[in-house]
Design an enzyme around this catalytic site. Structure first.
Site, PDB file in Angstrom:
ATOM      1  N   PHE A  27      -6.067   7.803   1.478  1.00  0.00           N
ATOM      2  CA  PHE A  27      -6.521   6.602   0.769  1.00  0.00           C
ATOM      3  C   PHE A  27      -7.690   5.998   1.547  1.00  0.00           C
ATOM      4  CE2 PHE A  27      -4.956   3.220   3.555  1.00  0.00           C
ATOM      5  CZ  PHE A  27      -4.047   3.906   4.336  1.00  0.00           C
ATOM      6  N   GLY A  28      -8.222   4.913   1.006  1.00  0.00           N
ATOM      7  CA  GLY A  28      -9.242   4.133   1.720  1.00  0.00           C
ATOM      8  C   GLY A  28     -10.458   4.952   2.127  1.00  0.00           C
ATOM      9  N   TYR A  29     -10.800   4.880   3.408  1.00  0.00           N
ATOM     10  CA  TYR A  29     -12.008   5.534   3.929  1.00  0.00           C
ATOM     11  C   TYR A  29     -11.773   7.001   4.303  1.00  0.00           C
ATOM     12  CZ  TYR A  29     -13.627   0.689   4.216  1.00  0.00           C
ATOM     13  OH  TYR A  29     -13.981  -0.596   3.899  1.00  0.00           O
ATOM     14  N   ARG A  43      -2.175   4.881  12.553  1.00  0.00           N
ATOM     15  CA  ARG A  43      -0.903   4.302  12.101  1.00  0.00           C
ATOM     16  C   ARG A  43       0.273   5.075  12.688  1.00  0.00           C
ATOM     17  NH1 ARG A  43      -2.321   4.424   7.658  1.00  0.00           N
ATOM     18  NH2 ARG A  43      -3.437   2.466   7.806  1.00  0.00           N
ATOM     19  N   LYS A  91      -2.178  14.450   8.846  1.00  0.00           N
ATOM     20  CA  LYS A  91      -2.690  13.102   9.143  1.00  0.00           C
ATOM     21  C   LYS A  91      -1.666  12.330   9.986  1.00  0.00           C
ATOM     22  CE  LYS A  91      -4.341   8.767   7.193  1.00  0.00           C
ATOM     23  NZ  LYS A  91      -4.541   7.913   6.028  1.00  0.00           N
ATOM     24  N   GLY A 134       0.122   4.351   0.045  1.00  0.00           N
ATOM     25  CA  GLY A 134      -0.320   5.374   0.998  1.00  0.00           C
ATOM     26  C   GLY A 134       0.330   5.148   2.356  1.00  0.00           C
ATOM     27  N   ASN A 172       0.846  -1.193   0.000  1.00  0.00           N
ATOM     28  CA  ASN A 172       0.000   0.000   0.000  1.00  0.00           C
ATOM     29  C   ASN A 172       0.889   1.253   0.000  1.00  0.00           C
ATOM     30  OD1 ASN A 172      -1.471   2.247   1.011  1.00  0.00           O
ATOM     31  ND2 ASN A 172      -3.002   0.879   1.909  1.00  0.00           N
ATOM     32  N   ASP A 189      -1.427  -4.017  10.322  1.00  0.00           N
ATOM     33  CA  ASP A 189      -2.743  -4.333   9.799  1.00  0.00           C
ATOM     34  C   ASP A 189      -3.680  -3.309  10.410  1.00  0.00           C
ATOM     35  OD1 ASP A 189      -4.252  -6.114   8.056  1.00  0.00           O
ATOM     36  OD2 ASP A 189      -5.446  -6.438   9.845  1.00  0.00           O
ATOM     37  N   SER A 190      -4.553  -2.806   9.575  1.00  0.00           N
ATOM     38  CA  SER A 190      -5.395  -1.727  10.059  1.00  0.00           C
ATOM     39  C   SER A 190      -6.771  -1.842   9.451  1.00  0.00           C
ATOM     40  CB  SER A 190      -4.761  -0.387   9.686  1.00  0.00           C
ATOM     41  OG  SER A 190      -4.492  -0.351   8.304  1.00  0.00           O
TER      42      SER A 190
HETATM   43  P1  IMP Z   1      -4.667  -3.554   5.434  1.00  0.00           P
HETATM   44  O1  IMP Z   1      -3.807  -3.095   4.298  1.00  0.00           O
HETATM   45  O2  IMP Z   1      -4.928  -5.002   5.438  1.00  0.00           O
HETATM   46  O3  IMP Z   1      -4.199  -3.001   6.746  1.00  0.00           O
HETATM   47  O4  IMP Z   1      -6.106  -2.973   5.101  1.00  0.00           O
HETATM   48  C1  IMP Z   1      -6.460  -1.806   5.607  1.00  0.00           C
HETATM   49  C2  IMP Z   1      -7.707  -1.283   4.951  1.00  0.00           C
HETATM   50  O5  IMP Z   1      -8.339  -0.489   5.953  1.00  0.00           O
HETATM   51  C3  IMP Z   1      -7.333  -0.344   3.802  1.00  0.00           C
HETATM   52  O6  IMP Z   1      -7.463  -0.955   2.542  1.00  0.00           O
HETATM   53  C4  IMP Z   1      -8.344   0.775   3.982  1.00  0.00           C
HETATM   54  O7  IMP Z   1      -9.539   0.439   3.351  1.00  0.00           O
HETATM   55  C5  IMP Z   1      -8.592   0.803   5.494  1.00  0.00           C
HETATM   56  N1  IMP Z   1      -7.663   1.763   6.147  1.00  0.00           N
HETATM   57  C6  IMP Z   1      -6.643   1.487   6.996  1.00  0.00           C
HETATM   58  N2  IMP Z   1      -6.010   2.605   7.373  1.00  0.00           N
HETATM   59  C7  IMP Z   1      -6.638   3.603   6.747  1.00  0.00           C
HETATM   60  C8  IMP Z   1      -6.416   5.011   6.730  1.00  0.00           C
HETATM   61  O8  IMP Z   1      -5.484   5.581   7.328  1.00  0.00           O
HETATM   62  N3  IMP Z   1      -7.273   5.709   5.979  1.00  0.00           N
HETATM   63  C9  IMP Z   1      -8.289   5.141   5.282  1.00  0.00           C
HETATM   64  N4  IMP Z   1      -8.522   3.837   5.234  1.00  0.00           N
HETATM   65  C10 IMP Z   1      -7.693   3.071   5.973  1.00  0.00           C
END
Ligand code: IMP
Length: 209
Positions: free
Chosen positions: A167-169, A196, A190, A28, A26, A86-87
């Site tokens: 990114f993401g949400y 994170r 951020k 981001g 990722n 993991d997030s």
């Molecule tokens: P991971 O890569 O398995 O940790 O998946 C984390 C998912 O959670 C990402 O694809 C995002 O959809 C969401 N996510 C985790 N951290 C963030 C953030 O800082 N901003 C927005 N979405 C996040």
């Protein structure tokens, strides 16, 4: 008389950079974590630098289990110290969903946009505010030692997309005490408050000790 070694030691701090692979594909997250380890003795090596971003099956039930799965998988390939995380997003009215499934909430191969659309649709059934939190488990593994850290960022989900950063949400998440979404925060802003940043700053301190 001061010998040459003493003089050198006094005048120049010789820094040996320690390599740390960050087990993520990722970009981001990579940008955020590289910034956190700037000005330390650690050099963050990305999987892109190593020329291979392997697909890792994250089949743990918790963020911590998944972060360790990633760290161990990458350590086993490169035999160098690894950090991983993991997030995900946990929404109160959805009983913690999407949680560890945050990346694929709208299905396999879905986009961030698909996930956000689905989330807004699900939450339309509930009254506002839609309280939520981002959670991050960060780990270090060097083949022997494991170090763990954790971070959370509380806020709420809004029903429209705002902002272009992150990114993401991020475009639908408004941190507590803010009137902007995380996607309207600069990366520096951020990185001061994110789940994170909290987890990796704690991990950084554990490593420096
Ligand atoms: P991971 O890569 O398995 O940790 O998946 C984390 C998912 O959670 C990402 O694809 C995002 O959809 C969401 N996510 C985790 N951290 C963030 C953030 O800082 N901003 C927005 N979405 C996040």
């Amino acid at each position: 008389m001061m010998d040459l070694f003493q003089w050198f030691g006094k005048n120049f701090k010789l820094k040996t950079m320690k390599k740390l692979i960050f087990a993520t594909g990722n970009k981001g997250k990579l940008k955020e974590v590289k910034k956190i380890f700037e000005n330390t003795d650690y050099k963050i090596i990305s999987l892109y630098d190593l020329g291979d971003v392997p697909e890792i099956i994250e089949d743990g039930n918790t963020y911590e289990a998944n972060s360790l799965i990633k760290a161990k998988a990458i350590y086993n390939i490169h035999k160098l110290p690894v950090i991983a995380d993991d997030s995900g997003l946990s929404v109160e009215q959805l009983n913690g969903v999407p949680g560890v499934y945050s990346a694929r909430y709208a299905g396999e191969n879905c986009t961030y946009d698909d996930n956000n659309q689905k989330l807004i649709k699900e939450l339309a059934k509930f009254d506002e505010p839609h309280n939520a939190k981002f959670v991050c488990s960060a780990v270090f593994f060097d083949g022997e030692n494991i170090k763990k850290a954790f971070g959370e960022l509380h806020g709420e989900i809004i029903s429209e997309f705002k902002g272009t950063h992150g990114f993401g949400y991020d475009p639908v998440f408004v941190p507590k005490d803010s009137d902007r979404t995380l996607a309207e925060f600069s990366s520096e802003e951020k990185n001061k408050i994110s789940h994170r940043a909290i987890a990796f700053n704690t991990l950084k301190k554990l490593l420096e000790n």
